[in-house]
Design a protein around this motif. Structure first.
Motif, PDB file in Angstrom:
ATOM      1  N   ILE A 180     -46.158 -49.970 -18.242  1.00 14.07           N
ATOM      2  CA  ILE A 180     -45.860 -48.671 -17.632  1.00 14.07           C
ATOM      3  C   ILE A 180     -47.128 -48.053 -17.053  1.00 14.07           C
ATOM      4  O   ILE A 180     -47.118 -47.417 -15.993  1.00 14.07           O
ATOM      5  CB  ILE A 180     -45.222 -47.730 -18.672  1.00 14.07           C
ATOM      6  N   ASN A 181     -48.245 -48.284 -17.734  1.00 16.07           N
ATOM      7  CA  ASN A 181     -49.519 -47.690 -17.353  1.00 16.07           C
ATOM      8  C   ASN A 181     -49.926 -48.060 -15.927  1.00 16.07           C
ATOM      9  O   ASN A 181     -50.686 -47.352 -15.286  1.00 16.07           O
ATOM     10  CB  ASN A 181     -50.589 -48.131 -18.362  1.00 16.07           C
ATOM     11  N   LYS A 182     -49.371 -49.230 -15.440  1.00 20.92           N
ATOM     12  CA  LYS A 182     -49.759 -49.692 -14.103  1.00 20.92           C
ATOM     13  C   LYS A 182     -49.198 -48.808 -13.008  1.00 20.92           C
ATOM     14  O   LYS A 182     -49.663 -48.836 -11.886  1.00 20.92           O
ATOM     15  CB  LYS A 182     -49.262 -51.123 -13.897  1.00 20.92           C
ATOM     16  N   PHE A 183     -48.168 -48.021 -13.318  1.00 11.01           N
ATOM     17  CA  PHE A 183     -47.562 -47.183 -12.280  1.00 11.01           C
ATOM     18  C   PHE A 183     -48.332 -45.883 -12.129  1.00 11.01           C
ATOM     19  O   PHE A 183     -48.376 -45.076 -13.047  1.00 11.01           O
ATOM     20  CB  PHE A 183     -46.089 -46.876 -12.636  1.00 11.01           C
ATOM     21  N   GLU A 184     -48.940 -45.719 -10.947  1.00 14.10           N
ATOM     22  CA  GLU A 184     -49.759 -44.519 -10.755  1.00 14.10           C
ATOM     23  C   GLU A 184     -48.935 -43.256 -10.707  1.00 14.10           C
ATOM     24  O   GLU A 184     -49.375 -42.194 -11.125  1.00 14.10           O
ATOM     25  CB  GLU A 184     -50.567 -44.659  -9.465  1.00 14.10           C
ATOM     26  N   SER A 185     -47.710 -43.369 -10.184  1.00 11.01           N
ATOM     27  CA  SER A 185     -46.869 -42.179 -10.042  1.00 11.01           C
ATOM     28  C   SER A 185     -46.437 -41.622 -11.398  1.00 11.01           C
ATOM     29  O   SER A 185     -46.029 -40.468 -11.500  1.00 11.01           O
ATOM     30  CB  SER A 185     -45.635 -42.509  -9.218  1.00 11.01           C
ATOM     31  N   VAL A 186     -46.511 -42.439 -12.447  1.00  8.56           N
ATOM     32  CA  VAL A 186     -46.023 -41.997 -13.764  1.00  8.56           C
ATOM     33  C   VAL A 186     -47.058 -41.117 -14.449  1.00  8.56           C
ATOM     34  O   VAL A 186     -48.197 -41.526 -14.656  1.00  8.56           O
ATOM     35  CB  VAL A 186     -45.673 -43.210 -14.653  1.00  8.56           C
ATOM     36  N   SER A 187     -46.626 -39.893 -14.779  1.00  7.47           N
ATOM     37  CA  SER A 187     -47.557 -38.991 -15.467  1.00  7.47           C
ATOM     38  C   SER A 187     -47.172 -38.775 -16.932  1.00  7.47           C
ATOM     39  O   SER A 187     -47.959 -38.278 -17.711  1.00  7.47           O
ATOM     40  CB  SER A 187     -47.605 -37.644 -14.748  1.00  7.47           C
ATOM     41  N   GLU A 188     -45.935 -39.143 -17.277  1.00 14.41           N
ATOM     42  CA  GLU A 188     -45.486 -38.909 -18.664  1.00 14.41           C
ATOM     43  C   GLU A 188     -44.741 -40.118 -19.203  1.00 14.41           C
ATOM     44  O   GLU A 188     -43.951 -40.729 -18.487  1.00 14.41           O
ATOM     45  CB  GLU A 188     -44.488 -37.736 -18.729  1.00 14.41           C
ATOM     46  N   VAL A 189     -44.990 -40.408 -20.461  1.00 15.37           N
ATOM     47  CA  VAL A 189     -44.209 -41.441 -21.162  1.00 15.37           C
ATOM     48  C   VAL A 189     -43.637 -40.807 -22.428  1.00 15.37           C
ATOM     49  O   VAL A 189     -44.345 -40.112 -23.155  1.00 15.37           O
ATOM     50  CB  VAL A 189     -45.081 -42.654 -21.537  1.00 15.37           C
ATOM     51  N   ILE A 190     -42.349 -41.051 -22.617  1.00 15.16           N
ATOM     52  CA  ILE A 190     -41.706 -40.439 -23.787  1.00 15.16           C
ATOM     53  C   ILE A 190     -41.069 -41.513 -24.651  1.00 15.16           C
ATOM     54  O   ILE A 190     -40.310 -42.353 -24.146  1.00 15.16           O
ATOM     55  CB  ILE A 190     -40.640 -39.414 -23.346  1.00 15.16           C
ATOM     56  N   VAL A 191     -41.416 -41.518 -25.918  1.00 15.61           N
ATOM     57  CA  VAL A 191     -40.770 -42.415 -26.882  1.00 15.61           C
ATOM     58  C   VAL A 191     -40.249 -41.567 -28.042  1.00 15.61           C
ATOM     59  O   VAL A 191     -40.552 -40.378 -28.124  1.00 15.61           O
ATOM     60  CB  VAL A 191     -41.743 -43.494 -27.416  1.00 15.61           C
ATOM     61  N   GLU A 192     -39.474 -42.198 -28.924  1.00 17.39           N
ATOM     62  CA  GLU A 192     -38.900 -41.439 -30.044  1.00 17.39           C
ATOM     63  C   GLU A 192     -39.308 -42.056 -31.368  1.00 17.39           C
ATOM     64  O   GLU A 192     -39.459 -43.273 -31.465  1.00 17.39           O
ATOM     65  CB  GLU A 192     -37.364 -41.450 -29.969  1.00 17.39           C
ATOM     66  N   SER A 193     -39.435 -41.232 -32.366  1.00 22.99           N
ATOM     67  CA  SER A 193     -39.772 -41.783 -33.684  1.00 22.99           C
ATOM     68  C   SER A 193     -39.432 -40.800 -34.795  1.00 22.99           C
ATOM     69  O   SER A 193     -39.501 -39.586 -34.616  1.00 22.99           O
ATOM     70  CB  SER A 193     -41.267 -42.094 -33.754  1.00 22.99           C
ATOM     71  N   ARG A 194     -39.071 -41.356 -35.957  1.00 19.66           N
ATOM     72  CA  ARG A 194     -38.976 -40.527 -37.155  1.00 19.66           C
ATOM     73  C   ARG A 194     -40.388 -40.170 -37.598  1.00 19.66           C
ATOM     74  O   ARG A 194     -41.336 -40.912 -37.311  1.00 19.66           O
ATOM     75  CB  ARG A 194     -38.254 -41.292 -38.272  1.00 19.66           C
ATOM     76  N   PRO A 195     -40.589 -39.057 -38.280  1.00 25.41           N
ATOM     77  CA  PRO A 195     -41.951 -38.595 -38.583  1.00 25.41           C
ATOM     78  C   PRO A 195     -42.755 -39.568 -39.434  1.00 25.41           C
ATOM     79  O   PRO A 195     -43.970 -39.660 -39.273  1.00 25.41           O
ATOM     80  CB  PRO A 195     -41.728 -37.272 -39.321  1.00 25.41           C
ATOM     81  N   GLU A 196     -42.087 -40.328 -40.320  1.00 26.24           N
ATOM     82  CA  GLU A 196     -42.869 -41.187 -41.213  1.00 26.24           C
ATOM     83  C   GLU A 196     -43.628 -42.296 -40.471  1.00 26.24           C
ATOM     84  O   GLU A 196     -44.559 -42.874 -41.009  1.00 26.24           O
ATOM     85  CB  GLU A 196     -41.996 -41.783 -42.329  1.00 26.24           C
TER      86      GLU A 196
END
Lengths: 372, 642
Positions: free
Chosen positions: A132-148
């Motif tokens: 994903i990092n290769k895309f210059e247009s991308v400014s945000e990445v969102i993932v999900e996780s439980r707190p632990e």
């Protein structure tokens, strides 16, 4: 309160076990879905690439005595073993499919925790983010996780795969800041303390937090649900979560809530409820001078306008659904204030009746002609 | 708050909830009152009211805000449908401990508990046991709406509660149920109804009527003349705000009016001792009511009968097919089967058709029949037993024609009996004839038309031949009466002589009907006589001493200390008093040690001391089971004491 096992835990598990047996074997090399959608970025409207990975599923949802009362996402995960390579191929194919299109953020969902190395190995995590990092247009990445799973060790490795100017955001399903509600009504299996710790860890590793709140868990009245979500949003913001996403409960097959709904004692929230929650959160933000600490208050309801999702009356469901989307994109309350429908008075009367009677089955009197 | 019972009618009751200087009569309605953040329930549809706070959550139980309310929720039991009974059980143990704690602060007389329908009967029973154990009298029900599509669960749930909890418990229905369901739900035991549906339907422009309701714009003509409806020309104007009350529109006022009418009608029918007829009348407003009444009649009749007064004067109108299974009818039929037997000395049974006029013997047709029977030799008259055949009661021996409900029913007579009616009546006839000890009975059927089919059916089942004496289907015609006379004489010719003591037979048969087969003979000797004037109490005299009274309006026999001895000896229809001496004219439940579970309200009963010695006689106010289980309120009105 230190007990994290809810009153309903055993039954939630038994429903879940039954439906897990019906899981389908999916192609391990294919993501469940991917698409491009309009999205609210930190600074304004934009486009997001959404990828739903086919993983083994949520550790809590699959554990012997875990699982949440409303969650049926585990049913959509793979019954087969999924390797690091499988996950990387899933992500790669999805990204390539849309590589010619323009998008500004990437959201990776995996019906579990992206940061859980048992679910998504650290190799897969870093490989996917590097792509994903290769895309210059991308400014945000969102993932999900439980707190632990939000630990310094994992976060450091993950964060390294992304450039500093690319914003990483972790979505955490807090659902409610009230421990009693989260434990007993939802059986989420962690405490507000655990969430606070995870937020602190994320912030210290240049990572933002988006907090998911569940609007109207089972056994809350509509009015209690309103109060609970408003309070939870303010609590989350005060603890450093800059994004809030309000998820009105949608009834998913095979879950504990599904059984309540089938017996007529659960009704998903009204659009009027969501509207009043959103407006009141903004009012509180302004009143308590918290605006500086907030990026966005979002809501992207699933199953909106259907009997299993958030709904009003058949006359205004469509308008409301559209309005909520527009509101989320533009973070502008005006559109919400413009909706008018006669069912608002009914909603107000039902709030009052439900509060006094604790009758969760009032949806039946929304169609009096069926009774008379 | 005091509970004062006026009358019980199966699971329903008319009673007063009384505070120092005011009272609310139940059944009544309750209304959500107060401002958004300060809601409370206002109970009562008259000028006085009782207040109740809001219930807590069932899951995260914390006692909700309360102040000076008359009723306060101490728990909301986690027992929702689809919950495993193991979870309910585990949580109930915790809730119990919590309730006991709360009861140290909140007085028991205010304590209210919230329950809800559950799929597990075992769980419901455990919950009710707890309520009984803690002596909580106010039980509210919620989450009831889905059960309007599940009559079986609804009725099993309500009947279990009503039959388990003592009579001084009050059931509140917090769910906003439409008013057309109230009569049957009142019959199933609900005493207080939320009137919320009136407001909810108003918000949807629904116009309520006595039997239902419709969208306001679908109603073409005004049928109501309440204050709100009278103030408008067009129904659509009802949606305008009320001039006097800006918060409400006229439609809300109209709907509230309809609903409050309903609760008053329920109370009135209870006052007239005939809620049942009102329920039958309202049955056509929804299928729930019909199905529920059938279920109650079929599966819960024993508990309903136990709280239904044995002796009433109200007229029963048998209009619908539901009427065949009214508790009074079922109980009468049962007593005929269990407590009546044709005396062995009887050699002829004459079957007569019923008459519209009651008691039958005062009708023109029966006067003729009796005259004909009187024409036989007085020394042989005693061989004849008269039986009257009727629907839906079945068979009524002449001696019981005064007894409720034999003299208190009316039925549309068309000459056509339904299959059901024939089956019921034939069944009773077969039962009575087949239980005669010796088989030397000649059966004369002095009946016509539809009664003949019925008798044929009985003949077939009994494998017995009846003699038919009605000529040309006219039992009252001279030819028929003369044929009857001939038939009687030809049978009587072959018989010896016997004594004929109609007074003794009447008294003994009624006593058997009231207390059990054979007790009549023990209570009344063969030399007793009735002294009476028309429509006056009938005094039973023995050796110049009055030993009983029969009330002509009900046919009920009142005990005296003399006849009470027999019941005391057999320990039947007894109430054991836990003190030596009876004081005053009322025996209260708190003083009842034990009681015969057969006792129903209005039964004449004996009062015993702990040594089982007779100390008085009186009339039961509540059922024997309730006397034992309740600690509040009067149990027996004392008539005579030693």
């Amino acid at each position: 309160m230190s007990e994290t096992k809810g009153i309903l835990a055993e039954q939630i598990c038994s429903f879940k076990k039954k439906s897990l047996q019906k899981r389908k074997a999916r192609d391990t090399k294919k993501a469940i879905a991917s698409w491009i959608e309009d999205d609210r970025l930190i600074n304004g409207p934009g486009k997001a690439l959404v990828i739903i990975l086919n993983s083994k599923g949520c550790e809590w949802g699959l554990s012997i005595d875990g699982g949440c009362s409303m969650c049926g996402y585990s049913n959509e995960t793979s019954a087969l073993e999924i390797t690091t390579d499988d996950l990387i191929i899933q992500a790669k194919d999805s990204i390539e499919k849309y590589s010619t299109k323009e998008f500004h953020s990437v959201k990776i969902f995996n019906s579990g925790s992206f940061l859980d190395t048992n679910e998504i190995s650290i190799e897969a995590q870093t490989a996917i983010l590097t792509m994903i990092n290769k895309f210059e247009s991308v400014s945000e990445v969102i993932v999900e996780s439980r707190p632990e799973f939000v630990t310094q060790t994992t976060l450091r490795k993950v964060r390294k795969s992304l450039d500093k100017d690319k914003q990483l955001e972790i979505g955490i399903g807090l659902e409610s800041s009230n421990d009693l509600v989260r434990i007993n009504n939802i059986n989420k299996g962690f405490l507000f303390e655990d969430y606070k710790k995870a937020v602190k860890t994320a912030l210290s590793e240049n990572t933002r937090v988006k907090t998911y709140l569940l609007l109207k868990p089972p056994f809350l009245t509509e009015k209690e649900a309103i109060t609970d979500t408003i309070q939870s949003a303010i609590d989350a913001i005060k603890n450093g979560s800059r994004s809030i996403s309000i998820n009105p409960l949608n009834v998913q097959s095979g879950t504990f809530v599904y059984n309540l709904w089938k017996n007529g004692i659960y009704r998903p929230p009204w659009f009027w409820t969501l509207k009043s929650v959103l407006l009141e959160i903004w009012r509180q933000i302004n009143k308590q001078k918290l605006a500086e600490k907030v990026d966005r208050i979002l809501s992207d309801p699933s199953g909106a306008g259907t009997s299993r999702g958030i709904h009003n009356c058949f006359k205004c469901n469509k308008d409301f659904n559209k309005a909520i989307k527009e509101y989320s994109l533009n973070q502008d309350n005006t559109i919400l204030n413009n909706i008018i429908c006669s069912c608002q008075n009914l909603w107000l009367e039902l709030l009052r009746q439900e509060e006094a009677s604790r009758d969760y089955s009032l949806q039946i009197v929304e169609t009096p002609q069926n009774l008379l | 708050m005091k509970f004062q019972l006026s009358v019980s009618a199966g699971f329903a009751k008319l009673a007063k909830l009384r505070n120092e200087n005011m009272f609310v009569e139940i059944p009544t309605t309750m209304t959500v009152s107060g401002n958004e953040d300060d809601l409370f329930w206002k109970i009562g549809d008259g000028k006085d009211s009782i207040t109740m706070n809001l219930p807590p959550s069932s899951l995260n139980q914390q006692i909700s805000k309360h102040g000076e309310e008359d009723l306060v929720f101490i728990a909301n039991i986690l027992m929702h449908r689809s919950l495993d009974s193991s979870i309910i059980k585990k949580q109930l143990a915790k809730t119990k401990a919590q309730m006991i704690g709360v009861l140290e602060e909140i007085p028991l007389e205010k304590a209210t508990v919230l329950i809800q329908p559950t799929d597990s009967l075992e769980s419901l029973r455990a919950v009710l046991e707890l309520i009984k154990e803690l002596e909580i009298k106010y039980v509210a029900i919620t989450n009831f709406l889905p059960l309007l599509n599940n009559q079986r669960l609804a009725i099993n749930f309500l009947a279990e509660i009503s039959s388990t909890l003592p009579i001084d418990s009050v059931l509140y229905l917090l769910s906003p149920i439409p008013h057309t369901y109230w009569p049957i739900l009142a019959y199933a035991g609900i005493s207080v109804f939320s009137d919320g549906f009136a407001n909810i339907s108003s918000k949807q422009a629904f116009y309520l009527t006595d039997f239902g309701g419709d969208k306001l714009d679908a109603i073409s003509e005004k049928t109501c003349f309440c204050e709100a409806c009278n103030s408008v020309n067009q129904l659509s104007e009802l949606l305008l705000p009320d001039q006097k009350n800006t918060e409400k529109n006229l439609l809300e006022k109209h709907n509230e009016w309809i609903v409050s009418k309903k609760i008053r009608e329920i109370r009135n029918s209870l006052r007239n001792q005939d809620l049942r007829s009102y329920v039958e009348q309202m049955i056509y407003s929804n299928v729930f009511s019909g199905a529920s009444l059938r279920l109650l009649d079929k599966h819960h009749i024993v508990s309903i009968i136990s709280r239904t007064p044995t002796w009433k004067t109200s007229l029963i109108k048998h209009i619908t097919e539901y009427s065949y299974y009214r508790p009074e009818i079922q109980e009468f039929q049962k007593r005929i089967r269990e407590r009546y037997q044709i005396a062995d000395s009887k050699k002829i049974a004459v079957i007569f058709p019923c008459s519209a006029r009651k008691p039958y013997s005062q009708s023109r047709s029966h006067e003729r029949y009796i005259q004909t029977l009187g024409s036989v030799s007085n020394r042989k008259r005693g061989f004849i037993q008269e039986l009257i055949l009727t629907s839906p009661l079945g068979v009524i021996p002449r001696e019981l024609e005064l007894v409720y409900p034999a003299a208190h029913y009316d039925i549309p007579v068309t000459g056509d009996w339904s299959h059901e009616e024939v089956q019921i009546a034939a069944g009773q006839l077969v039962n009575v004839l087949s239980r005669k000890k010796s088989s030397d009975l000649t059966v004369i059927a002095h009946v016509s038309n539809e009664y003949i089919d019925l008798c044929k059916e009985a003949e077939r089942q009994l494998k017995l031949k009846f003699k038919y004496t009605a000529v040309n289907d006219k039992p009252t015609a001279a030819a028929s009466l003369s044929k009857l006379k001939d038939e009687l004489n030809s049978t009587l010719e072959k018989l010896d002589i016997t004594s004929y003591k109609p007074d003794v037979e009447l008294v003994q048969t009624i006593a058997d009907y009231q207390y059990g087969l054979g007790l009549g003979k023990e209570m009344f000797a063969d030399n007793c006589k009735i002294r009476s004037k028309p429509n006056q109490p009938m005094f039973i005299m023995q050796d110049k001493q009055q030993i009983g009274v029969i009330h002509p309006e009900t046919g009920k026999l009142n005990l005296t200390l003399e006849t009470g001895k027999i019941l005391a000896k057999h320990k039947k229809y007894f109430v054991t008093f836990n003190n030596k001496e009876l004081e005053g004219s009322t025996l209260f439940s708190i003083g009842v040690e034990d009681a015969d579970l057969q006792i129903r309200p209005s039964d004449s009963v004996v009062i015993l001391n702990e040594k089982n010695e007779l100390i008085g006689v009186g009339n039961a106010i509540i059922s024997g089971k309730d006397m034992v289980e309740t600690k509040r309120g009067p149990a027996v009105k004392v008539k005579q004491k030693i």
